[in-house]
Write a protein that holds these residues in place. Structure first.
Motif, short mmCIF file in Angstrom:
data_model
loop_
_atom_site.label_atom_id
_atom_site.label_comp_id
_atom_site.label_asym_id
_atom_site.label_seq_id
_atom_site.Cartn_x
_atom_site.Cartn_y
_atom_site.Cartn_z
N PHE A 132 0.84 -1.19 0.00
CA PHE A 132 0.00 0.00 0.00
C PHE A 132 0.89 1.25 0.00
N ASP A 133 0.38 2.35 -0.58
CA ASP A 133 1.16 3.58 -0.59
C ASP A 133 0.97 4.36 0.70
N ASP A 134 1.55 5.55 0.75
CA ASP A 134 1.51 6.33 1.98
C ASP A 134 0.12 6.87 2.31
N GLN A 135 -0.83 6.73 1.36
CA GLN A 135 -2.21 7.13 1.62
C GLN A 135 -3.08 5.94 2.02
N GLY A 136 -2.47 4.75 2.08
CA GLY A 136 -3.22 3.54 2.43
C GLY A 136 -3.94 2.90 1.26
N THR A 137 -3.61 3.35 0.03
CA THR A 137 -4.24 2.80 -1.17
C THR A 137 -3.46 1.58 -1.66
N LEU A 138 -4.17 0.50 -1.98
CA LEU A 138 -3.53 -0.72 -2.48
C LEU A 138 -2.85 -0.44 -3.82
N LYS A 139 -1.57 -0.78 -3.89
CA LYS A 139 -0.81 -0.56 -5.12
C LYS A 139 -0.53 -1.85 -5.88
N THR A 140 -0.15 -2.92 -5.15
CA THR A 140 0.25 -4.16 -5.82
C THR A 140 -0.18 -5.37 -5.00
N THR A 141 -0.67 -6.39 -5.70
CA THR A 141 -0.98 -7.68 -5.09
C THR A 141 -0.16 -8.75 -5.80
N THR A 142 0.57 -9.55 -5.04
CA THR A 142 1.40 -10.61 -5.60
C THR A 142 0.95 -11.94 -5.02
N GLU A 143 0.71 -12.94 -5.90
CA GLU A 143 0.19 -14.23 -5.47
C GLU A 143 1.03 -15.37 -6.04
N LEU A 144 1.12 -16.44 -5.26
CA LEU A 144 1.89 -17.61 -5.67
C LEU A 144 1.18 -18.35 -6.79
N GLY A 145 1.92 -18.55 -7.91
CA GLY A 145 1.37 -19.30 -9.03
C GLY A 145 1.68 -20.77 -8.95
N LYS A 146 2.95 -21.10 -8.64
CA LYS A 146 3.34 -22.49 -8.43
C LYS A 146 4.69 -22.51 -7.75
N TYR A 147 5.05 -23.65 -7.20
CA TYR A 147 6.34 -23.80 -6.55
C TYR A 147 6.84 -25.21 -6.76
N THR A 148 8.14 -25.38 -6.83
CA THR A 148 8.75 -26.70 -6.99
C THR A 148 9.91 -26.82 -6.01
N PHE A 149 9.96 -27.96 -5.31
CA PHE A 149 11.05 -28.23 -4.37
C PHE A 149 11.88 -29.38 -4.89
N PRO A 150 13.20 -29.38 -4.63
CA PRO A 150 14.03 -30.50 -5.05
C PRO A 150 13.64 -31.76 -4.29
N PRO A 151 13.86 -32.95 -4.89
CA PRO A 151 13.54 -34.19 -4.18
C PRO A 151 14.39 -34.33 -2.94
N ASN A 152 13.82 -34.97 -1.90
CA ASN A 152 14.58 -35.17 -0.67
C ASN A 152 15.69 -36.18 -0.88
#
Length: 216
Positions: free
Chosen positions: A196-216
């Motif tokens: 949010f900016d200094d006026q409290g207005t939402l500027k950006t929303t970031t969301e997880l699309g996918k994730y991959t972890f290495p095999p154990n």
């Protein structure tokens, strides 16, 4: 025959108990960030006016400093030039230490003094803390940030549905106020965040699309 049945019954009970204890002992403690070396997270960002972009984060590895501190090095890529952030994970905390931006063959480093606690690991509803320090680069910027874990919240993003801890950050940078809200998932990391900016207005929303972890 009766004694043999009792023996095998007792033996089976002992085996099941041992398996249960083994499974319990192998259950790892909660961990919210940063997660495994080699892990990759892909995010979708959208501004209030509809502009979209992508962010990829990868934990490149662990680097041991001269004082023995292990820092996780993450590569962050917005599609034009990567930047790097280093974190440590002292007991029960996650701290950010520095950032490095590369553009046009030039490097710009930001150091945080002192290292900034960005998360309790694991977080607990009601947790709160304050970080006050400096961002040191070409210029030195005074920063103060107040953190508060609001509670548990179920959210849905392109990567799926998750139970998360919601974290609110409010502060000032060079005297200018700002606000950020972030949602973290256990064994996954950041699921979503809003700026949010200094006026409290939402500027950006970031969301997880996918994730991959290495095999154990």
């Amino acid at each position: 025959m009766l004694n043999q049945k009792r023996f095998w019954g007792l033996f089976l009970t002992i085996v099941l108990v041992m398996i249960g204890f083994k499974s319990f002992a192998q259950t790892p403690p909660p961990d919210y960030f940063p997660l495994p070396v080699g892990g990759v997270w892909e995010y979708q960002a959208k501004t209030a006016d509809g502009k979209q972009s992508k962010l990829t984060i990868k934990v490149e590895g662990l680097e041991t400093q001269s004082d023995g501190t292990n820092l996780y090095k993450t590569e962050n890529n917005l599609g034009f030039a990567p930047f790097y952030i280093w974190y440590s994970k002292p007991s029960g905390l996650v701290k950010e230490h520095q950032q490095l931006y590369t553009f046009g063959g030039n490097n710009t480093e930001y150091r945080l003094e002192p290292a900034k606690t960005i998360l309790k690991n694991p977080p607990t509803s009601g947790d709160s803390w304050t970080w006050e320090g400096k961002e040191i680069a070409v210029m030195t910027t005074e920063v103060k940030e107040n953190y508060r874990v609001v509670g548990i919240e179920d959210i849905e993003v392109p990567a799926g549905k998750f139970s998360t801890f919601k974290l609110e950050i409010e502060g000032t940078k060079a005297g200018k106020p700002f606000k950020k809200v972030a949602w973290y998932g256990n064994f996954i990391g950041p699921i979503k965040w809003q700026i949010f900016d200094d006026q409290g207005t939402l500027k950006t929303t970031t969301e997880l699309g996918k994730y991959t972890f290495p095999p154990n």
